[in-house]
Design a protein around this motif. Structure first.
Motif, mmCIF file in Angstrom:
data_model
loop_
_atom_site.group_PDB
_atom_site.id
_atom_site.type_symbol
_atom_site.label_atom_id
_atom_site.label_comp_id
_atom_site.label_asym_id
_atom_site.label_seq_id
_atom_site.Cartn_x
_atom_site.Cartn_y
_atom_site.Cartn_z
ATOM 1 N N SER A 163 27.984 -21.861 -38.540
ATOM 2 C CA SER A 163 27.857 -23.501 -38.507
ATOM 3 C C SER A 163 26.975 -24.152 -37.483
ATOM 4 C CB SER A 163 29.335 -24.140 -38.437
ATOM 5 O OG SER A 163 29.932 -23.771 -37.048
ATOM 6 N N ALA A 164 26.474 -25.463 -37.831
ATOM 7 C CA ALA A 164 25.520 -25.998 -37.229
ATOM 8 C C ALA A 164 25.930 -27.577 -37.165
ATOM 9 C CB ALA A 164 24.065 -25.914 -37.564
ATOM 10 N N ARG A 165 25.934 -28.140 -36.166
ATOM 11 C CA ARG A 165 26.186 -29.900 -36.166
ATOM 12 C C ARG A 165 25.186 -30.736 -35.610
ATOM 13 N NH1 ARG A 165 28.967 -32.167 -32.092
ATOM 14 N NH2 ARG A 165 29.774 -29.900 -31.424
ATOM 15 N N CYS A 166 24.664 -31.598 -36.030
ATOM 16 C CA CYS A 166 23.647 -32.528 -35.365
ATOM 17 C C CYS A 166 24.737 -33.681 -34.889
ATOM 18 C CB CYS A 166 22.792 -33.065 -36.524
ATOM 19 S SG CYS A 166 21.668 -34.583 -35.707
ATOM 20 N N VAL A 167 24.436 -34.339 -33.853
ATOM 21 C CA VAL A 167 25.298 -35.183 -33.187
ATOM 22 C C VAL A 167 25.041 -36.574 -34.121
ATOM 23 C CG1 VAL A 167 25.320 -34.524 -30.899
ATOM 24 C CG2 VAL A 167 23.678 -36.024 -31.628
ATOM 25 N N GLU A 168 23.927 -36.526 -34.834
ATOM 26 C CA GLU A 168 23.545 -37.925 -35.598
ATOM 27 C C GLU A 168 24.001 -37.710 -37.196
ATOM 28 O OE1 GLU A 168 22.253 -41.808 -36.179
ATOM 29 O OE2 GLU A 168 22.481 -40.797 -34.428
ATOM 30 N N HIS A 169 23.792 -36.378 -37.600
ATOM 31 C CA HIS A 169 23.799 -36.427 -39.123
ATOM 32 C C HIS A 169 25.081 -35.333 -39.473
ATOM 33 C CE1 HIS A 169 19.757 -37.680 -38.627
ATOM 34 N NE2 HIS A 169 20.006 -38.767 -39.607
ATOM 35 N N GLY A 170 25.569 -34.982 -38.855
ATOM 36 C CA GLY A 170 26.972 -34.215 -39.185
ATOM 37 C C GLY A 170 26.578 -32.524 -39.087
ATOM 38 N N ALA A 171 27.668 -32.032 -39.988
ATOM 39 C CA ALA A 171 27.558 -30.521 -40.056
ATOM 40 C C ALA A 171 26.941 -29.940 -41.234
ATOM 41 C CB ALA A 171 29.150 -30.134 -39.896
ATOM 42 N N VAL A 172 26.589 -28.615 -41.132
ATOM 43 C CA VAL A 172 25.938 -27.992 -42.071
ATOM 44 C C VAL A 172 26.481 -26.565 -41.954
ATOM 45 C CG1 VAL A 172 23.762 -26.805 -43.168
ATOM 46 C CG2 VAL A 172 23.509 -29.105 -41.951
ATOM 47 N N SER A 173 26.824 -25.767 -43.003
ATOM 48 C CA SER A 173 27.387 -24.284 -42.764
ATOM 49 C C SER A 173 26.734 -23.455 -43.693
ATOM 50 C CB SER A 173 28.884 -24.274 -42.926
ATOM 51 O OG SER A 173 29.319 -24.948 -44.236
ATOM 52 N N GLY A 174 26.981 -22.075 -43.451
ATOM 53 C CA GLY A 174 26.398 -21.190 -44.320
ATOM 54 C C GLY A 174 27.029 -19.761 -44.222
#
Length: 60
Positions: free
Chosen positions: A49-60
């Motif tokens: 999982s990856a999270r940007c403080v501005e644009h939220g989370a992405v997971s894979g």
């Protein structure tokens, strides 16, 4: 709106990102594709999982 390479953080339209695409086959993204900020990445045995403080989370 400029999009960025999620592996190296540079603008997607600049240069050749073939090595970035090859690396992304095995690694999670490191930079936000929307703003090029470094993301908080967590890798687990089941995925990532990856999270940007501005644009939220992405997971894979």
């Amino acid at each position: 709106m400029t999009s960025y390479c999620d592996h190296c953080g540079r603008p997607a339209y600049e240069g050749d990102h073939a090595t970035c695409l090859a690396a992304r086959a095995m690694e999670p993204p490191r930079y936000c594709a929307h703003c090029a900020r470094r993301m908080v990445v967590q890798v687990t045995p089941l995925g990532w999982s990856a999270r940007c403080v501005e644009h939220g989370a992405v997971s894979g």
